[in-house]
Design an enzyme around this catalytic site. Structure first.
Site, PDB file in Angstrom:
ATOM      1  NE  ARG A 120      11.652  13.132  -4.909  1.00  0.00           N
ATOM      2  CZ  ARG A 120      10.842  12.052  -4.282  1.00  0.00           C
ATOM      3  NH1 ARG A 120       9.745  12.392  -3.342  1.00  0.00           N
ATOM      4  NH2 ARG A 120      10.830  10.888  -4.560  1.00  0.00           N
ATOM      5  CD  GLN A 176       6.603  10.193   2.321  1.00  0.00           C
ATOM      6  OE1 GLN A 176       7.355   9.629   1.837  1.00  0.00           O
ATOM      7  NE2 GLN A 176       6.772  11.818   2.572  1.00  0.00           N
ATOM      8  N   GLY A 208       4.442  14.414  -4.075  1.00  0.00           N
ATOM      9  CA  GLY A 208       3.966  12.776  -4.248  1.00  0.00           C
ATOM     10  C   GLY A 208       3.740  12.439  -5.679  1.00  0.00           C
ATOM     11  CD  GLU A 209       3.612  14.536 -11.317  1.00  0.00           C
ATOM     12  OE1 GLU A 209       3.474  14.190 -12.468  1.00  0.00           O
ATOM     13  OE2 GLU A 209       3.862  15.512 -10.847  1.00  0.00           O
ATOM     14  N   GLY A 242       0.821  -1.292  -0.093  1.00  0.00           N
ATOM     15  CA  GLY A 242      -0.047   0.051   0.005  1.00  0.00           C
ATOM     16  C   GLY A 242       0.746   1.119  -0.113  1.00  0.00           C
TER      17      GLY A 242
END
Length: 303
Positions: free
Chosen positions: A133, A78, A95-96, A75
């Site tokens: 990131r 985050q 979160g793309e 799943g």
């Protein structure tokens, strides 16, 4: 496990609240806003649109498939972050990759944090979060810094405070954008490192930049070797000329000339084919803009 189930059920309950027109939340002061904003909500994927401010312009298909496999098994661990646009309509802030991977495995909903933000706040949140990131390439980071400065009117000093980086670090990234687009593309594709780029940026002449860049690729030169080559060039040493011409390109034979012409016609750009004595060589396809680069990418990949 019981806690996770309870949390997920809560997310679904909040999602139902958001679908009620009588409880349409538009500001942080609206009724029930405190139950939604900052909480994890299960949102349907088809009510979320991608963020036009997303600084990442390319997604590695292999790592995306790996993430999709993980999401299928475990799943979405985050949650993504979205901002509310309208009634039951949201836009990604971050979160793309998780969003894309969830679509790949056929999920209908995804856990999300909901924010209420205007365009400038959304841009800043997306850029700052993405800059943190670790998998962004140097050019993506440089472009994100430049966008923050241009679109939110930040100085390098202010940007340094926002992203928690030294001003000198930001300056080094921004200087990479002065490199020839071919070299920038090579850096994004991993052919050369940021260290190579920082060495090449000290050469003002674009053609000389490209000549040394091609030599770096052909001879697999290290950053230190590249710095020495640039230093010799700047000092006008004859040894540099000897090194640069040690493996000069051969005059193209008719088959290569014909191939070069065919390449140019196909790509709609002046393609340059270079062949060395040993038979190795390279093909250089120039582009004039990001849109032109995307056009060439489609031609190469056959998409």
């Amino acid at each position: 496990m019981a806690k996770a189930t309870k949390k997920q059920a809560l997310g679904r309950g909040l999602s139902a609240l958001l679908k009620d027109p009588e409880n349409d939340i538009k500001t942080a002061e609206d009724k029930n806003a405190d139950k939604v904003v900052g909480n994890i909500v299960e949102l349907e994927l088809d009510v979320i649109e991608v963020n036009p401010f997303q600084p990442r312009t390319s997604f590695n298909e292999e790592t995306l498939r790996e993430l999709a496999t993980s999401i299928r098994e475990l799943g979405v661990i985050q949650p993504i972050t979205v901002r509310k646009l309208d009634f039951n309509k949201y836009q990604l802030v971050s979160g793309e990759r998780r969003f894309r991977a969830s679509k790949l495995v056929g999920l209908e909903t995804i856990p999300a944090y909901i924010r209420i933000a205007n365009d400038q706040e959304s841009l800043e949140m997306a850029l700052v979060e993405n800059i943190q990131r670790k998998d962004l390439d140097p050019i993506e980071i440089a472009l994100s810094y430049q966008r923050l400065m241009d679109e939110i009117n930040l100085t390098q000093e202010q940007l340094s405070d926002r992203v928690g980086k030294k001003r000198s670090t930001i300056s080094n990234y921004l200087r990479l954008l002065k490199l020839d687009p071919i070299i920038q593309t090579g850096m994004r594709d991993g052919f050369v490192s940021m260290g190579h780029g920082r060495a090449l940026i000290n050469i003002d002449d674009t053609s000389q930049q490209l000549d040394i860049y091609e030599k770096v690729i052909e001879d697999s030169l290290s950053v230190r070797d590249t710095e020495a080559l640039v230093r010799d060039l700047q000092q006008g040493k004859s040894s540099t000329k000897k090194k640069a011409s040690a493996n000069p390109p051969q005059e193209l034979s008719k088959p290569f000339q014909k191939a070069q012409q065919n390449f140019s016609e196909y790509f709609g750009a002046k393609v340059n084919v270079k062949v060395q004595k040993k038979g190795n060589g390279n093909i250089v396809i120039p582009f004039s803009s990001e849109e032109d680069f995307k056009r060439l990418k489609k031609l190469i990949s056959g998409e």
